[in-house]
Design a protein around this motif. Sequence first.
Motif, PDB file in Angstrom:
ATOM      1  N   PRO A 163      -5.363  10.736  16.793  1.00 11.34           N
ATOM      2  CA  PRO A 163      -5.568  11.803  15.815  1.00 11.34           C
ATOM      3  C   PRO A 163      -6.848  11.638  15.003  1.00 11.34           C
ATOM      4  O   PRO A 163      -7.393  10.550  14.898  1.00 11.34           O
ATOM      5  N   GLN A 212       2.640  -3.595  18.290  1.00  8.06           N
ATOM      6  CA  GLN A 212       2.270  -2.717  19.409  1.00  8.06           C
ATOM      7  C   GLN A 212       0.970  -1.970  19.109  1.00  8.06           C
ATOM      8  O   GLN A 212       0.675  -0.962  19.739  1.00  8.06           O
ATOM      9  N   ASN A 213       0.240  -2.445  18.117  1.00  8.15           N
ATOM     10  CA  ASN A 213      -0.965  -1.720  17.685  1.00  8.15           C
ATOM     11  C   ASN A 213      -1.948  -1.482  18.823  1.00  8.15           C
ATOM     12  O   ASN A 213      -2.511  -0.394  18.959  1.00  8.15           O
ATOM     13  N   ALA A 234      -3.361   2.927  25.724  1.00  8.21           N
ATOM     14  CA  ALA A 234      -2.653   3.550  26.847  1.00  8.21           C
ATOM     15  C   ALA A 234      -3.502   4.660  27.461  1.00  8.21           C
ATOM     16  O   ALA A 234      -4.103   5.461  26.757  1.00  8.21           O
ATOM     17  N   PRO A 264       2.065  10.356  22.865  1.00  8.04           N
ATOM     18  CA  PRO A 264       1.634  10.020  24.208  1.00  8.04           C
ATOM     19  C   PRO A 264       1.890  11.203  25.132  1.00  8.04           C
ATOM     20  O   PRO A 264       2.955  11.826  25.073  1.00  8.04           O
ATOM     21  N   THR A 277       8.486   8.654  17.629  1.00 10.01           N
ATOM     22  CA  THR A 277       7.575   9.770  17.843  1.00 10.01           C
ATOM     23  C   THR A 277       7.386  10.538  16.543  1.00 10.01           C
ATOM     24  O   THR A 277       6.275  10.959  16.209  1.00 10.01           O
ATOM     25  N   TYR A 288      11.405   2.292  20.771  1.00  8.01           N
ATOM     26  CA  TYR A 288      10.124   2.973  20.595  1.00  8.01           C
ATOM     27  C   TYR A 288       8.981   2.158  21.159  1.00  8.01           C
ATOM     28  O   TYR A 288       8.900   0.952  20.964  1.00  8.01           O
ATOM     29  N   THR A 289       8.133   2.841  21.863  1.00  4.62           N
ATOM     30  CA  THR A 289       6.855   2.249  22.226  1.00  4.62           C
ATOM     31  C   THR A 289       5.829   3.382  22.154  1.00  4.62           C
ATOM     32  O   THR A 289       6.137   4.504  22.526  1.00  4.62           O
ATOM     33  N   PRO A 290       4.646   3.082  21.630  1.00  4.49           N
ATOM     34  CA  PRO A 290       3.713   4.171  21.314  1.00  4.49           C
ATOM     35  C   PRO A 290       3.124   4.860  22.537  1.00  4.49           C
ATOM     36  O   PRO A 290       2.411   5.849  22.388  1.00  4.49           O
ATOM     37  N   ASP A 291       3.389   4.341  23.750  1.00  2.00           N
ATOM     38  CA  ASP A 291       2.801   5.009  24.914  1.00  2.00           C
ATOM     39  C   ASP A 291       3.841   5.765  25.734  1.00  2.00           C
ATOM     40  O   ASP A 291       3.591   6.129  26.865  1.00  2.00           O
ATOM     41  N   GLN A 292       5.029   5.969  25.145  1.00  2.85           N
ATOM     42  CA  GLN A 292       6.015   6.775  25.866  1.00  2.85           C
ATOM     43  C   GLN A 292       6.592   7.822  24.936  1.00  2.85           C
ATOM     44  O   GLN A 292       6.602   7.655  23.713  1.00  2.85           O
ATOM     45  N   VAL A 293       7.103   8.878  25.530  1.00  4.36           N
ATOM     46  CA  VAL A 293       7.700   9.916  24.713  1.00  4.36           C
ATOM     47  C   VAL A 293       8.854  10.494  25.512  1.00  4.36           C
ATOM     48  O   VAL A 293       8.818  10.547  26.738  1.00  4.36           O
ATOM     49  N   GLN A 313       2.177   9.682  10.862  1.00  2.82           N
ATOM     50  CA  GLN A 313       0.946   8.916  10.696  1.00  2.82           C
ATOM     51  C   GLN A 313      -0.274   9.794  10.963  1.00  2.82           C
ATOM     52  O   GLN A 313      -1.253   9.752  10.232  1.00  2.82           O
ATOM     53  N   GLY A 314      -0.155  10.637  12.002  1.00  2.00           N
ATOM     54  CA  GLY A 314      -1.271  11.523  12.324  1.00  2.00           C
ATOM     55  C   GLY A 314      -1.559  12.493  11.188  1.00  2.00           C
ATOM     56  O   GLY A 314      -2.713  12.763  10.857  1.00  2.00           O
ATOM     57  N   VAL A 344      -1.889  14.759  16.963  1.00  2.00           N
ATOM     58  CA  VAL A 344      -1.362  13.751  16.051  1.00  2.00           C
ATOM     59  C   VAL A 344      -0.873  12.498  16.769  1.00  2.00           C
ATOM     60  O   VAL A 344      -0.109  11.733  16.201  1.00  2.00           O
ATOM     61  N   LYS A 369      13.003  -5.698  25.626  1.00  4.29           N
ATOM     62  CA  LYS A 369      12.391  -6.092  24.362  1.00  4.29           C
ATOM     63  C   LYS A 369      12.426  -4.901  23.403  1.00  4.29           C
ATOM     64  O   LYS A 369      12.099  -3.782  23.793  1.00  4.29           O
ATOM     65  N   PHE A 397      -1.338   1.793  13.158  1.00  6.45           N
ATOM     66  CA  PHE A 397      -0.043   2.256  13.649  1.00  6.45           C
ATOM     67  C   PHE A 397       0.309   1.480  14.919  1.00  6.45           C
ATOM     68  O   PHE A 397      -0.571   1.277  15.740  1.00  6.45           O
ATOM     69  N   PRO A 398       1.539   1.092  15.172  1.00 10.05           N
ATOM     70  CA  PRO A 398       2.676   1.175  14.260  1.00 10.05           C
ATOM     71  C   PRO A 398       2.829  -0.022  13.335  1.00 10.05           C
ATOM     72  O   PRO A 398       3.578   0.063  12.366  1.00 10.05           O
ATOM     73  N   ARG A 441       5.005   8.642  14.487  1.00 10.30           N
ATOM     74  CA  ARG A 441       3.642   8.793  14.991  1.00 10.30           C
ATOM     75  C   ARG A 441       3.042  10.091  14.421  1.00 10.30           C
ATOM     76  O   ARG A 441       1.903  10.124  13.980  1.00 10.30           O
ATOM     77  N   ILE A 442       3.832  11.145  14.427  1.00 15.39           N
ATOM     78  CA  ILE A 442       3.346  12.432  13.917  1.00 15.39           C
ATOM     79  C   ILE A 442       3.061  12.315  12.421  1.00 15.39           C
ATOM     80  O   ILE A 442       2.043  12.801  11.923  1.00 15.39           O
TER      81      ILE A 442
END
Lengths: 568, 355
Positions: free
Chosen positions: B349, B243-244, B250, B287, A171, A291-296, A177-178, B284, A86, A199-200, A174-175
């Motif tokens: 953040p 995915q909010n 997580a 993960p 990623t 992209y998924t917000p819980d992986q890097v 946004q932070g 920021v 997905k 986000f996102p 994400r930065i």
Amino acid sequence: MSTSTQPSTPVGKTARWVDDRYTTSNALRRNLGKVFPDHWSFMLGEVALYSFVILLLSGTYLTLFFKPSMVDVIYNGTYVPLKGVKMTEAYASSLDISFDVRGGLLMRQIHHWAALFFVGAMTIHMFRVFFTGAFRKPREVNWVIGTVLVLLGIVEGFAGYSLPDDLLSGTGLRITQGIASAIPIVGTYVSFGLFGGEFPGTDFLPRLYAIHILLIPGIILALVTAHLLMVWYQKHTQWPGPGRTENNVVGYRFFPVYMAKAGGFFFIVFGVTTLISAFVTINPVWMFGPYTPDQVSAGSQPDWYMGFLDGAVRVMPNLELVFWHHTLSLNLIVPAVVLPGIMTLLLGAYPWIEQFVTGDKREHHLLDRPRNTPTRTALGVTAITFYLMLWVSGANDIIATTFESSINAITISLRILLFVVPPIAFTITKRICLSLQRRDNDKLLHGHETGRLLRLPHGEFVEIHAPLTQKEQAEILGKVDMPVLALETVDANGVAAPWALVNNLRNRLSSWFYAINVAKPSPAELEAAAGHFSHVSAVELEATHRHREFEALGGVLHQPSEDESVNH
Amino acid sequence: MSDTTHGDTGHGHGHEVEPITYTQSDERGRILLGLDEHRSRRTDTSQRAAKRAERQIAGMFTFAAICFVAAIAAYLLVPKHDIVWVPVLGNVSASNLSLGGLIGLGTLLIGVGAIQWARALMPDEEVIQERHELRGSDEAREDTIEQFRRGAQESGFMSRPIIRRSLLGAMALFPLPIAFLLGDLGTAPDDKLRHTAWGNKPRTRILNQGSGQMVRPEDLAVGGLINAIPVGLTELEEQEGSQNARAKAAIILVRMNPDEIKSTQGPNWDYEGIVAYSKICTHVGCPISLYQQRTHSLLCPCHQSTFDLSDSGRAVFGPAARHMPQLQLDVDSEGYLVAVGDFAEPVGPSFWERG
Ligand code: FES
């Protein structure tokens, strides 16, 4: 209207048709023969311009296939490892461009490489303009436009690599946004506004896309046009050299020589970019995954031009203030907002800062050789060193693993070095500049060593020194020995003048800027040296006649004796 | 035109080089030297050399044309999924390599040919052109000012202050409604940043992201780590279409010896040495994935902030200022690990209203 010449060729007829309506002959008559000065360093701006053209072309192609949508789809293309995964439509279409559109990968890579070259060439072009003083009156505004262009180029590049929505680019977002959230007072709203909520979200990529393909390129295009028009109208600066003065331009005509060279150079930049894109993979988005917000992805590095910001954020101590139920993240706004803001302001304002210090309000069309303005050159190197130190800080983890030392120790040393290294760079640069000037003087008066020895009739060996060519001499003699400012600090009655404090400051700054410099030889000394050269060359000629083993010596004898005193 | 080619200025060919004179200078103290003598190129003096250059340049252009035709052939003939092995480069796409190589070479040849043409066959004697003065003449300046005065007078802009001020006022307000139109760019933050999916219902079970199974305490050995999300998150995402929820919910679970735990953010928030912390960095929001079990420290890959999970997730190093938020753990009647409730503070953040 004139009937004196009746065009017979199709081109001629078209030209007449256009001229009948728009008087094009007026402008062309003046401009086709326009003279452009030549120097290798003038090509840096051209690389930036041509990279931008390549970006527009390749970018337009990519818009035909890219889908800027954050709607989820199940990937069903040809890249096997991600089949059935997905992902957003944006990422899926990036994969399609890379694998299922013939030439799509090539265009993606051309676009990415050209973006790196664009920002890189602008940066180095800016260095060139800075170190040679090309930003001085009357070109201050063009310097400001250039500063804005570099900034926009960085933002545009960042927007571009955020679009494919792979793990790496996400990623970065994400930065972003932070950092947006950290802006005092309005930060949360800025972030919610940008991302359409939390986000996102699902709004950001389409918005970023509009910004990336329309808004920013539109502004860049407008500014580039203004930049070029100004260069054209004010005429290009030129290097000091034979025949060059403040009031002329020496070089080749726009049509045909400059046009052929510049046009040819465009194709070279295009060709090289394409070849690199054919051979060297860049930004393989398929390897990063969606992209998924819980992986890097570990060890991910941004494009080079973001490095300094990344580094600044990394080495900043963790200061955060909490007061009256509010949070002020100094650890973010200082390195990511305040610092780049100050850097940009200082950069853009530099022409006026220097004018304030030197009091120099004259027009400048002849360039400075960097060594001849040691303080400016040293300031530039200091700034670049600071920038590079930030950049190095962006790789603190890589340094730590490479040298197997603790990341904490590396980060702490970087915090210190960031403020220690630049001043050292300043001192060293200034000294190098001064000694280069001394060497120039030396070469003017004594020629350069040829490494050839000559045996005099009485048996003594001397080394032949060749006088500098006219071009070399003209380049050195184009140096301006600047006077230090001496503004009034007291009026005729000995009373402090109204601007005494400011004037005093300017006098001091100007003396810091100019006082320590090496004066070039006077005309009399030069004449004497020239006389000496021809005198010795007569001796040498005789010697040559006697000693047949030396043929065709174009050089001159150097007798390190009484003439040594002529030097400074 | 006032241009001069220095060839016209009387420099002859073949006689002695004039000695350089240093008498000319400009008002800034530069010593000015005249143009030096033009040196002819081989293509200027030898018909044969010129012919050779001509052939060379035309050859490059012709070869470029061939490259472009070959590129079209490559587009049509090279299968787009073919991978070839090339020394140094490794496995690369055949289509990318052939298309890029041919188009790149072709354009490069056009460029090199054009420049060679300019260098070898076009005039290379330098031309001197005078600069025009950039400043307008005094007369032009005065005239312009006069025109402005006239216009200002005729419009009455200065003499009718009510018009002027009301217009300025209206103009000042003009951008505001447009700025307000941006209001619907995003939803209001409200307290969205303060809640995560863990708070949607009490005692939520925990899903192991690796195995897709619900976590029981015995799944985790001492020193082990599990990336986890709340049960039902995927369905929630499906429903919300974004995915909010994941970006906030997580977590990572780690297990250590209970006596190694120096502190937790609330009394008994661990379960027999298992602790649950947000995975989203308080700097920021990257993960976090690197855990060092010996020191119980969690290292963020983005800017290397380090957190001590045995000590309430304290920020021990790096740019992050705050600890990682912790979840209180327990076990339900069927022996599954659960989160008792939501985080006690916002994850991720900082933001202005966070407090
Ligand atoms: S996001 Fe974790 S250290 Fe910056």
